[in-house]
Design a protein around this motif. Structure first.
Motif, PDB file in Angstrom:
ATOM      1  N   ASP A 225       5.200   9.431  12.761  1.00 25.07           N
ATOM      2  CA  ASP A 225       5.459   8.075  13.238  1.00 25.07           C
ATOM      3  C   ASP A 225       4.557   7.051  12.543  1.00 25.07           C
ATOM      4  OD1 ASP A 225       3.602   8.094  16.410  1.00 25.07           O
ATOM      5  OD2 ASP A 225       3.048   8.734  14.391  1.00 25.07           O
ATOM      6  N   LYS A 226       3.660   7.554  11.684  1.00 29.77           N
ATOM      7  CA  LYS A 226       2.833   6.660  10.899  1.00 29.77           C
ATOM      8  C   LYS A 226       3.372   6.556   9.475  1.00 29.77           C
ATOM      9  CE  LYS A 226       0.221   5.686  14.158  1.00 29.77           C
ATOM     10  NZ  LYS A 226       1.468   5.378  14.889  1.00 29.77           N
ATOM     11  N   HIS A 227       4.601   7.039   9.276  1.00 30.49           N
ATOM     12  CA  HIS A 227       5.316   6.871   8.007  1.00 30.49           C
ATOM     13  C   HIS A 227       4.792   7.698   6.843  1.00 30.49           C
ATOM     14  CE1 HIS A 227       7.306   3.670  10.162  1.00 30.49           C
ATOM     15  NE2 HIS A 227       6.133   3.217  10.497  1.00 30.49           N
ATOM     16  N   GLU A 228       4.100   8.799   7.168  1.00 30.43           N
ATOM     17  CA  GLU A 228       3.826   9.784   6.116  1.00 30.43           C
ATOM     18  C   GLU A 228       4.974  10.794   6.109  1.00 30.43           C
ATOM     19  OE1 GLU A 228       1.239   9.414   8.460  1.00 30.43           O
ATOM     20  OE2 GLU A 228      -0.216   8.310   7.256  1.00 30.43           O
ATOM     21  N   TRP A 229       5.234  11.403   4.981  1.00 28.04           N
ATOM     22  CA  TRP A 229       6.192  12.498   4.925  1.00 28.04           C
ATOM     23  C   TRP A 229       5.466  13.738   4.425  1.00 28.04           C
ATOM     24  CZ3 TRP A 229       6.297  14.528   0.064  1.00 28.04           C
ATOM     25  CH2 TRP A 229       6.063  13.658  -1.032  1.00 28.04           C
ATOM     26  N   ILE A 230       6.042  14.902   4.789  1.00 34.82           N
ATOM     27  CA  ILE A 230       5.529  16.154   4.237  1.00 34.82           C
ATOM     28  C   ILE A 230       6.708  17.019   3.832  1.00 34.82           C
ATOM     29  CG2 ILE A 230       5.231  17.248   6.526  1.00 34.82           C
ATOM     30  CD1 ILE A 230       2.710  18.665   5.147  1.00 34.82           C
TER      31      ILE A 230
ATOM     32  N   GLY B  91       2.243  22.200   1.533  1.00 33.92           N
ATOM     33  CA  GLY B  91       2.914  20.957   1.894  1.00 33.92           C
ATOM     34  C   GLY B  91       2.493  19.810   0.987  1.00 33.92           C
ATOM     35  N   THR B  92       3.471  19.102   0.420  1.00 33.94           N
ATOM     36  CA  THR B  92       3.167  17.890  -0.352  1.00 33.94           C
ATOM     37  C   THR B  92       3.302  16.706   0.590  1.00 33.94           C
ATOM     38  OG1 THR B  92       4.121  18.923  -2.302  1.00 33.94           O
ATOM     39  CG2 THR B  92       3.781  16.546  -2.396  1.00 33.94           C
ATOM     40  N   VAL B  93       2.349  15.788   0.527  1.00 43.03           N
ATOM     41  CA  VAL B  93       2.287  14.654   1.459  1.00 43.03           C
ATOM     42  C   VAL B  93       2.375  13.332   0.705  1.00 43.03           C
ATOM     43  CG1 VAL B  93       0.844  13.515   3.205  1.00 43.03           C
ATOM     44  CG2 VAL B  93       0.866  16.003   3.045  1.00 43.03           C
TER      45      VAL B  93
ATOM     46  N   THR C 156      -4.011  13.026  -9.159  1.00 44.72           N
ATOM     47  CA  THR C 156      -4.999  12.315  -9.983  1.00 44.72           C
ATOM     48  C   THR C 156      -4.367  11.178 -10.799  1.00 44.72           C
ATOM     49  OG1 THR C 156      -4.700  14.041 -11.645  1.00 44.72           O
ATOM     50  CG2 THR C 156      -6.596  14.254 -10.189  1.00 44.72           C
ATOM     51  N   LEU C 157      -3.028  11.200 -10.946  1.00 44.13           N
ATOM     52  CA  LEU C 157      -2.372  10.105 -11.672  1.00 44.13           C
ATOM     53  C   LEU C 157      -2.564   8.776 -10.963  1.00 44.13           C
ATOM     54  CD1 LEU C 157       1.090  11.622 -12.704  1.00 44.13           C
ATOM     55  CD2 LEU C 157      -0.914  11.239 -14.160  1.00 44.13           C
ATOM     56  N   LEU C 158      -2.769   8.822  -9.660  1.00 46.06           N
ATOM     57  CA  LEU C 158      -2.869   7.597  -8.883  1.00 46.06           C
ATOM     58  C   LEU C 158      -4.150   6.824  -9.168  1.00 46.06           C
ATOM     59  CD1 LEU C 158      -1.516   8.824  -5.430  1.00 46.06           C
ATOM     60  CD2 LEU C 158      -0.310   7.528  -7.192  1.00 46.06           C
ATOM     61  N   ALA C 159      -5.143   7.501  -9.747  1.00 46.01           N
ATOM     62  CA  ALA C 159      -6.408   6.818 -10.054  1.00 46.01           C
ATOM     63  C   ALA C 159      -6.158   5.670 -11.040  1.00 46.01           C
ATOM     64  CB  ALA C 159      -7.416   7.802 -10.624  1.00 46.01           C
ATOM     65  N   ASP C 160      -5.388   5.959 -12.085  1.00 47.48           N
ATOM     66  CA  ASP C 160      -5.117   4.912 -13.067  1.00 47.48           C
ATOM     67  C   ASP C 160      -3.811   4.193 -12.814  1.00 47.48           C
ATOM     68  OD1 ASP C 160      -6.574   6.931 -15.674  1.00 47.48           O
ATOM     69  OD2 ASP C 160      -7.418   5.260 -14.532  1.00 47.48           O
ATOM     70  N   ASN C 161      -2.979   4.751 -11.958  1.00 44.49           N
ATOM     71  CA  ASN C 161      -1.668   4.157 -11.728  1.00 44.49           C
ATOM     72  C   ASN C 161      -1.307   4.168 -10.246  1.00 44.49           C
ATOM     73  OD1 ASN C 161       0.832   3.087 -12.137  1.00 44.49           O
ATOM     74  ND2 ASN C 161       1.539   4.684 -13.539  1.00 44.49           N
ATOM     75  N   PRO C 162      -2.041   3.408  -9.447  1.00 46.30           N
ATOM     76  CA  PRO C 162      -1.773   3.405  -8.005  1.00 46.30           C
ATOM     77  C   PRO C 162      -0.381   2.885  -7.668  1.00 46.30           C
ATOM     78  CG  PRO C 162      -3.320   1.641  -8.581  1.00 46.30           C
ATOM     79  CD  PRO C 162      -3.131   2.456  -9.808  1.00 46.30           C
ATOM     80  N   GLY C 163       0.216   2.123  -8.565  1.00 51.29           N
ATOM     81  CA  GLY C 163       1.555   1.576  -8.340  1.00 51.29           C
ATOM     82  C   GLY C 163       2.637   2.642  -8.251  1.00 51.29           C
ATOM     83  N   LEU C 164       2.328   3.879  -8.635  1.00 54.88           N
ATOM     84  CA  LEU C 164       3.297   4.981  -8.507  1.00 54.88           C
ATOM     85  C   LEU C 164       3.709   5.170  -7.059  1.00 54.88           C
ATOM     86  CD1 LEU C 164       1.971   7.816 -10.864  1.00 54.88           C
ATOM     87  CD2 LEU C 164       4.156   6.620 -11.031  1.00 54.88           C
TER      88      LEU C 164
ATOM     89  N   ASP D 199       6.808  10.975  -7.894  1.00 57.63           N
ATOM     90  CA  ASP D 199       5.566  10.899  -8.670  1.00 57.63           C
ATOM     91  C   ASP D 199       4.413  10.290  -7.884  1.00 57.63           C
ATOM     92  OD1 ASP D 199       7.599   9.948 -11.498  1.00 57.63           O
ATOM     93  OD2 ASP D 199       6.967  11.940 -10.831  1.00 57.63           O
ATOM     94  N   GLY D 200       4.740   9.543  -6.824  1.00 60.41           N
ATOM     95  CA  GLY D 200       3.692   8.878  -6.042  1.00 60.41           C
ATOM     96  C   GLY D 200       3.189   9.704  -4.867  1.00 60.41           C
ATOM     97  N   TRP D 201       3.353  11.047  -4.938  1.00 61.05           N
ATOM     98  CA  TRP D 201       2.825  11.899  -3.867  1.00 61.05           C
ATOM     99  C   TRP D 201       1.319  11.736  -3.806  1.00 61.05           C
ATOM    100  CZ3 TRP D 201      -0.595  15.904  -5.099  1.00 61.05           C
ATOM    101  CH2 TRP D 201      -0.655  16.263  -6.465  1.00 61.05           C
ATOM    102  N   LEU D 202       0.730  11.965  -2.624  1.00 63.60           N
ATOM    103  CA  LEU D 202      -0.691  11.678  -2.439  1.00 63.60           C
ATOM    104  C   LEU D 202      -1.551  12.935  -2.534  1.00 63.60           C
ATOM    105  CD1 LEU D 202      -0.389   9.218   0.572  1.00 63.60           C
ATOM    106  CD2 LEU D 202      -0.791   8.613  -1.813  1.00 63.60           C
TER     107      LEU D 202
END
Lengths: 174, 388
Positions: free
Chosen positions: A55-60, A68-70, A126-134, A142-145
């Protein structure tokens, strides 16, 4: 994550300061307005892998190897606005269901991330470090956390499946 | 309000279910209130003014309210100010945002807040406003309208405008307010600064990098020319400003709250707030939460004894505020490589802090004498000055 329903104001100044964020043709038409179809199911080679939502809008998404990918949902990334920083946990962190595991900073606010299940963090994107817009461009792919073990599979039953999440979104927006 | 009436108010607030309690603490029931649910809708909103000027206590109070007060049907405005301090955003790098050595010399503390955004300088001439609301009711433009309308009412001749970035500009180009926010499970807070009469020299001196050559993906500050309200409206009094803001808040949100003074260090009113303040003061939060970064720079070394100088290359990687990697490339004829390697090794695992680094290298320096000692000392000093 926490989501604000009102006011999706985009600060145009941000895109000039942070060159990694672009605002033009790369934006997926799905992101223009919330629509019932989210494209949530991802077909892998042999099986249809489905997503469960909090209900907090995360998916798994439970992968073939049981990990599990989140990530966060399209609804969440839209409401957040352009993500400028992803604060993610260290690999090895133990999380209980609903524990805060990090934060996303967007033009709108710093927003906590809550773990959908109990388990251990085995990988972070680790891609999110340089590309948080993913996280905005490709929130289901590609924008998995992070990826985590699932210590208690029964907890998955407490999460929403896609139709239930769709209904939930509609009820928030009313 | 008298102390007695204040105590009465706080008890009434508890009884009406203003506060949520979790865990094994007392469960407060949501019974109707005789005091607050009057014909005036004061139960829907509250204005609080902090008596403390301690930045960590005030930030802890924000956290406490965010965690414990039921904001689903209500909103709160908190007014506060701090003794001189520098406050960085949740995901920022203090070494690139502010001059830590200058702050240490002046006894000015650093605080990392939980909201996003950039670095600001606080002192008693800067007013902080925090607008607490439910996540649904989160509306920064509306909150800033409270400030802009209040100022326009006080001094109509001043051009006061909120920008798309949620800054407030005075007379077209001077920033007098910046904004940051936090969204939690069910609640939100949006806070902003307001420059009434802050020290401009301290502000510009301290908001400068401590170290050169930092590479980081931490959220950067966007620097703007600033001014105080009193630069263009010298007669504007602090109390006058506060009163106008409270009035405008009430008008905007349809409330009739009067400002209540509170002591954020009072554990009986805010149980657990002390622990929250201690966490915010901790090195692990303030420095340890810095996103991974690297520093790369040239060190100029001069051996005055022999009138010889050289240039060394330093690369350090810092993770969670600790030195993760250190590489020193020094000309081998100036210093044997095994000695520069020893310096690097002794720094790895230490806090990225000049005191800790100095303590670590002191031990090493004792083992040398003569020219080697002198040169190692020079090299260590150069490295320490980069650490800031």
């Amino acid at each position: 994550m926490a989501v604000c329903v009102l006011l999706r104001s985009f600060s145009s100044n941000f895109s000039t300061v942070l060159p990694l964020l672009t605002r033009s043709a790369s934006r997926c038409p799905l992101q223009l307005a919330p629509k019932p179809y989210f494209g949530r199911t991802v077909a892998s080679a042999n099986t249809l892998v489905t997503l469960k939502f909090t209900d907090k809008h995360e998916w798994i998404r439970v992968e073939d190897d049981g990990v599990g990918t989140v990530g966060i949902s399209n609804f969440a990334q839209e409401a957040l606005g352009d993500v400028v920083y992803c604060g993610l946990p260290e690999v090895g962190t133990q999380l209980a269901q609903q524990d805060e595991f990090g934060a996303l900073e967007s033009v709108k606010a710093a927003s906590e991330l809550y773990s959908p299940l109990t388990g251990e963090v085995v990988e972070v994107n680790t891609l999110l470090a340089d590309n948080p817009g993913l996280v905005n461009k490709s929130c289901y792919k590609d924008g998995w956390l992070m990826k985590m073990t699932i210590a208690n599979p029964a907890e998955l039953d407490s999460l929403m499946d896609e139709p239930a999440y769709e209904r939930y979104i509609r009820s928030i927006e009313e | 309000m008298t102390q007695q009436k204040y105590g009465l108010l706080m008890n009434q607030l508890r009884r009406t279910g203003w506060f949520l309690r979790t865990g094994n603490q007392e469960l407060w029931t949501r019974s109707s209130s005789i005091f607050l649910e009057s014909s005036c809708s004061s139960s829907a909103g509250l204005v609080l003014q902090s008596q403390s000027t301690d930045v960590h206590q005030n930030l802890a109070l924000e956290d406490w309210i965010d965690a414990h007060v039921d904001l689903q049907q209500r909103s709160i405005l908190l007014l506060w100010r701090n003794r001189p301090a520098v406050v960085i955003g949740r995901h920022q790098n203090p070494w690139s945002e502010c001059n830590l050595p200058a702050m240490r010399r002046a006894g000015i503390p650093l605080a990392r807040r939980r909201s996003g955004g950039g670095t600001v300088y606080h002192d008693l001439g800067n007013l902080n406003l925090t607008f607490f609301a439910s996540t649904k009711a989160y509306d920064r433009q509306r909150n800033l309208k409270v400030v802009t309308e209040a100022l326009r009412g006080l001094r109509p001749d001043l051009d006061i405008r909120a920008t798309e970035r949620f800054d407030i500009l005075m007379n077209g180009c001077f920033k007098i307010s910046g904004t940051a926010s936090r969204l939690s499970r069910k609640s939100s807070y949006h806070h902003c600064t307001l420059l009434h009469s802050a020290d401009p020299v301290a502000l510009s001196t301290l908001l400068r990098p401590s170290s050169p050559g930092i590479h980081s993906n931490a959220t950067p500050s966007i620097s703007s020319p600033v001014a105080n309200l009193t630069d263009h409206a010298p007669s504007l009094q602090w109390e006058e400003l506060l009163e106008a803001l409270v009035q405008q808040y009430n008008k905007e949100f349809g409330l009739c709250a009067t400002s209540i003074l509170i002591d954020p260090s009072d554990e009986s009113l805010f149980p657990g707030v002390g622990r929250m303040a201690a966490e915010l003061c901790s090195w692990e939060w303030t420095f340890g939460k810095t996103p991974k970064f690297s520093i790369e720079t040239q060190l100029e070394l001069t051996d005055k004894h022999l009138d010889l100088c050289c240039s060394a290359h330093l690369l350090m990687e810092v993770k969670n505020g600790l030195v993760d990697r250190c590489q020193l490339d020094v000309p081998t004829d100036w210093l044997p490589p095994n000695l520069s390697v020893q310096i690097s090794e002794v720094l790895v695992g230490e806090r990225f802090c000049p005191h800790r680094a100095a303590a670590a290298v002191t031990v090493l320096l004792r083992s040398q004498s003569g020219q080697l000692h002198r040169r190692m000392h020079l090299l260590c000093d150069a490295v320490l000055s980069v650490i800031g």
